[in-house]
Write an enzyme that holds these catalytic residues in place. Sequence first.
Site, PDB file in Angstrom:
ATOM      1  N   THR A   4     -15.037  -3.214  -7.507  1.00  0.00           N
ATOM      2  CA  THR A   4     -15.240  -3.413  -6.017  1.00  0.00           C
ATOM      3  C   THR A   4     -16.699  -3.571  -5.633  1.00  0.00           C
ATOM      4  OG1 THR A   4     -13.180  -2.256  -5.854  1.00  0.00           O
ATOM      5  CG2 THR A   4     -14.416  -2.678  -3.940  1.00  0.00           C
ATOM      6  N   LYS A  42       0.882  -1.119  -0.017  1.00  0.00           N
ATOM      7  CA  LYS A  42      -0.211  -0.073   0.005  1.00  0.00           C
ATOM      8  C   LYS A  42       1.190   1.322   0.098  1.00  0.00           C
ATOM      9  CE  LYS A  42      -4.420   0.972   0.104  1.00  0.00           C
ATOM     10  NZ  LYS A  42      -5.580   0.157  -0.339  1.00  0.00           N
ATOM     11  N   ASP A  54      -7.075   4.153  -4.721  1.00  0.00           N
ATOM     12  CA  ASP A  54      -7.471   3.975  -3.540  1.00  0.00           C
ATOM     13  C   ASP A  54      -8.226   5.438  -3.511  1.00  0.00           C
ATOM     14  OD1 ASP A  54      -8.012   2.030  -1.368  1.00  0.00           O
ATOM     15  OD2 ASP A  54      -7.581   3.883  -0.214  1.00  0.00           O
ATOM     16  N   SER A  61      -8.013  -6.005 -10.957  1.00  0.00           N
ATOM     17  CA  SER A  61      -6.766  -5.374 -10.829  1.00  0.00           C
ATOM     18  C   SER A  61      -5.826  -6.414 -11.367  1.00  0.00           C
ATOM     19  CB  SER A  61      -5.983  -4.771  -9.773  1.00  0.00           C
ATOM     20  OG  SER A  61      -6.569  -3.547  -9.565  1.00  0.00           O
TER      21      SER A  61
HETATM   22  P1  NDP Z   1     -13.184   7.529  -2.842  1.00  0.00           P
HETATM   23  O1  NDP Z   1     -12.281   8.410  -2.698  1.00  0.00           O
HETATM   24  O2  NDP Z   1     -13.802   7.279  -4.394  1.00  0.00           O
HETATM   25  O3  NDP Z   1     -14.711   7.679  -2.224  1.00  0.00           O
HETATM   26  C1  NDP Z   1     -14.839   7.565  -0.715  1.00  0.00           C
HETATM   27  C2  NDP Z   1     -16.191   8.416  -0.477  1.00  0.00           C
HETATM   28  O4  NDP Z   1     -16.479   8.198   1.015  1.00  0.00           O
HETATM   29  C3  NDP Z   1     -16.732   9.389  -0.721  1.00  0.00           C
HETATM   30  O5  NDP Z   1     -17.844   9.727  -1.210  1.00  0.00           O
HETATM   31  C4  NDP Z   1     -16.399  10.447   0.256  1.00  0.00           C
HETATM   32  O6  NDP Z   1     -17.191  11.692   0.447  1.00  0.00           O
HETATM   33  C5  NDP Z   1     -17.008   9.306   1.321  1.00  0.00           C
HETATM   34  N1  NDP Z   1     -16.626   9.533   2.794  1.00  0.00           N
HETATM   35  C6  NDP Z   1     -15.436   9.882   3.486  1.00  0.00           C
HETATM   36  N2  NDP Z   1     -15.608   9.897   4.704  1.00  0.00           N
HETATM   37  C7  NDP Z   1     -16.922   9.698   5.063  1.00  0.00           C
HETATM   38  C8  NDP Z   1     -17.426   9.518   6.169  1.00  0.00           C
HETATM   39  N3  NDP Z   1     -17.012   9.890   7.393  1.00  0.00           N
HETATM   40  N4  NDP Z   1     -18.889   9.203   6.207  1.00  0.00           N
HETATM   41  C9  NDP Z   1     -19.532   9.124   5.026  1.00  0.00           C
HETATM   42  N5  NDP Z   1     -18.857   9.057   3.796  1.00  0.00           N
HETATM   43  C10 NDP Z   1     -17.609   9.475   3.811  1.00  0.00           C
HETATM   44  O7  NDP Z   1     -12.985   6.089  -2.263  1.00  0.00           O
HETATM   45  P2  NDP Z   1     -13.122   4.549  -2.899  1.00  0.00           P
HETATM   46  O8  NDP Z   1     -14.388   4.448  -2.949  1.00  0.00           O
HETATM   47  O9  NDP Z   1     -12.151   3.990  -3.720  1.00  0.00           O
HETATM   48  O10 NDP Z   1     -12.908   3.702  -1.372  1.00  0.00           O
HETATM   49  C11 NDP Z   1     -13.690   3.690  -0.442  1.00  0.00           C
HETATM   50  C12 NDP Z   1     -13.099   2.498   0.529  1.00  0.00           C
HETATM   51  O11 NDP Z   1     -13.102   1.417  -0.169  1.00  0.00           O
HETATM   52  C13 NDP Z   1     -11.544   2.734   1.111  1.00  0.00           C
HETATM   53  O12 NDP Z   1     -11.653   2.186   2.589  1.00  0.00           O
HETATM   54  C14 NDP Z   1     -10.767   1.985   0.154  1.00  0.00           C
HETATM   55  O13 NDP Z   1      -9.672   1.496   0.777  1.00  0.00           O
HETATM   56  C15 NDP Z   1     -11.997   0.774   0.081  1.00  0.00           C
HETATM   57  N6  NDP Z   1     -11.620  -0.056  -1.230  1.00  0.00           N
HETATM   58  C16 NDP Z   1     -11.541   0.806  -2.466  1.00  0.00           C
HETATM   59  C17 NDP Z   1     -11.409  -0.107  -3.529  1.00  0.00           C
HETATM   60  C18 NDP Z   1     -11.227   0.497  -4.853  1.00  0.00           C
HETATM   61  O14 NDP Z   1     -11.382  -0.313  -6.059  1.00  0.00           O
HETATM   62  N7  NDP Z   1     -11.413   1.732  -4.975  1.00  0.00           N
HETATM   63  C19 NDP Z   1     -10.920  -1.454  -3.471  1.00  0.00           C
HETATM   64  C20 NDP Z   1     -11.225  -2.074  -2.162  1.00  0.00           C
HETATM   65  C21 NDP Z   1     -11.421  -1.374  -1.074  1.00  0.00           C
HETATM   66  P3  NDP Z   1     -16.685  13.061  -0.179  1.00  0.00           P
HETATM   67  O15 NDP Z   1     -16.654  12.598  -1.644  1.00  0.00           O
HETATM   68  O16 NDP Z   1     -17.653  14.085   0.220  1.00  0.00           O
HETATM   69  O17 NDP Z   1     -15.155  13.283   0.208  1.00  0.00           O
END
Ligand code: NDP
Length: 445
Positions: free
Chosen positions: A209, A125, A165, A377
């Site tokens: 995902t 990571k 991520d 991936s």
């Molecule tokens: P993104 O940055 O695309 O999205 C994150 C989302 O979470 C945004 O909408 C953000 O809001 C929101 N958010 C952040 N903090 C909070 C909170 N406290 N309460 C509610 N919503 C919140 O990230 P990803 O979707 O890529 O990743 C999300 C999670 O999934 C992470 O833990 C990541 O490690 C995990 N993950 C991702 C993968 C991937 O393929 N992308 C694969 C496996 C795991 P805002 O837009 O307002 O900032």
Amino acid sequence: MTYVQKILEKLHRENPHEAEFLQAATGILTALEPVVERNPQWEEAGLLERFVEPERIICFRVPWVDDAGRVQVNKGYLVQFNSAIGPYKGGLRFHPSVNLSVLKFLGMEQTLKNSLTSLPMGGGKGGSDFDPKDKSEAEIMRFCQSFMCELYRHLGENSEVPAGDIGVGAREIGYMFGMYKRLKGSFDAGVFTGKGYSYGGSLGRPEATGYGLLFFLREALAVRGESVRGKKIIISGAGNVGIHAAEKAVSMGATVIAMSDSTGYIYNPNGIEVDKVKPYKMNRKTSLADYAAANPSVQFVPDPRQMWQIPCDVALPCATQNELDEASAEALIRGGVMAVCEGANMPSTPKAIECFRRNKIIFAPGKAANAGGVAVSGLEMSQNSQRLHWTKEEVLAKLEQIMITIHNSCLSAAEEYGYGQDYVIGANIAGFLKVADAMMAEGVC
Ligand code: NDP
């Protein structure tokens, strides 16, 4: 004191300030107790001592110039956690909360997750405390280029293959891959995944995902004679994972009644129109608050944590670590939740997990339920090696099969050790066995 307890005591003594890493390590090692007991040869080989220590950590400065001509400096990191079963593979995260503790926890989780996919990928990571949110396009590009000026020397198709991520999507991967190519003077498509389709990305990777999460949920519900159809679902996070999970849930006949982002949550008991929400979030400029302002049919509450109070059948935390605490878990149980599947990495606190398990709620940990992203991936790496593109249908069919296999291997591991449908025990054991086998085979190195 058991072998696992000795290792945990050592970890707490040596890393007192790494709360997230200690939380993940405690969860993993505790779940591994039954399999560690059956394999006394591991202690003699110092296996757990080696497993909990990342193989390599690289820290570097990332200087860049903002639009006002001021010099800014961020911290950059790469944690190469474990390469026993393949090249280091994991996402890069750009978020102000990034530090070594967060990246070590993610690297350890990633090692077991990648093993579960049954593809040959080790765990790693990386990332930076850079916040892309309030930056211009030009600033993001300059930052990515500077980040890559250091990172490029550690990447390679057979050594380190990052993806995106939080805060890192196809745009950032594009800027980083462009700089990598310039520095290396060679088009090594296989050094990044999550690339745009035009330069070697895989169809289906953005959706993987979230779609994979729904495939896992479908399998887990089926064990109890239930299906996704007709379920009321709430989803935290409206980013890459959350939006695609919502999209797939709707296509499987569920109703998504609430979704959140960092500004708050939207709620409509009759169902949210996910296709209309998607453009608001995918442009990375507007928020759910903006969507609600333009769509009075949904209610908006400016506190995302309150969303867990809504009665529902299924909850999918897809935002970030420790977003779902014990009080939220209790609220979900009072509201009749039957399944919680983690789209994010470690979104539930240990006490919340304990609460779900005590109440016999189906609980799928992220390392199993969100493994679809890294699985595709892995498929992108295969396509790059073959210099071929597969159709979206082919990729998604393989994804579905991988998620079914992951689900079944978690279930069989849990059953074999007498833990029924306990996916926490099952995922950790099934993921760890392959890594342990490879580490034993390679000797002490
Ligand atoms: P993104 O940055 O695309 O999205 C994150 C989302 O979470 C945004 O909408 C953000 O809001 C929101 N958010 C952040 N903090 C909070 C909170 N406290 N309460 C509610 N919503 C919140 O990230 P990803 O979707 O890529 O990743 C999300 C999670 O999934 C992470 O833990 C990541 O490690 C995990 N993950 C991702 C993968 C991937 O393929 N992308 C694969 C496996 C795991 P805002 O837009 O307002 O900032």
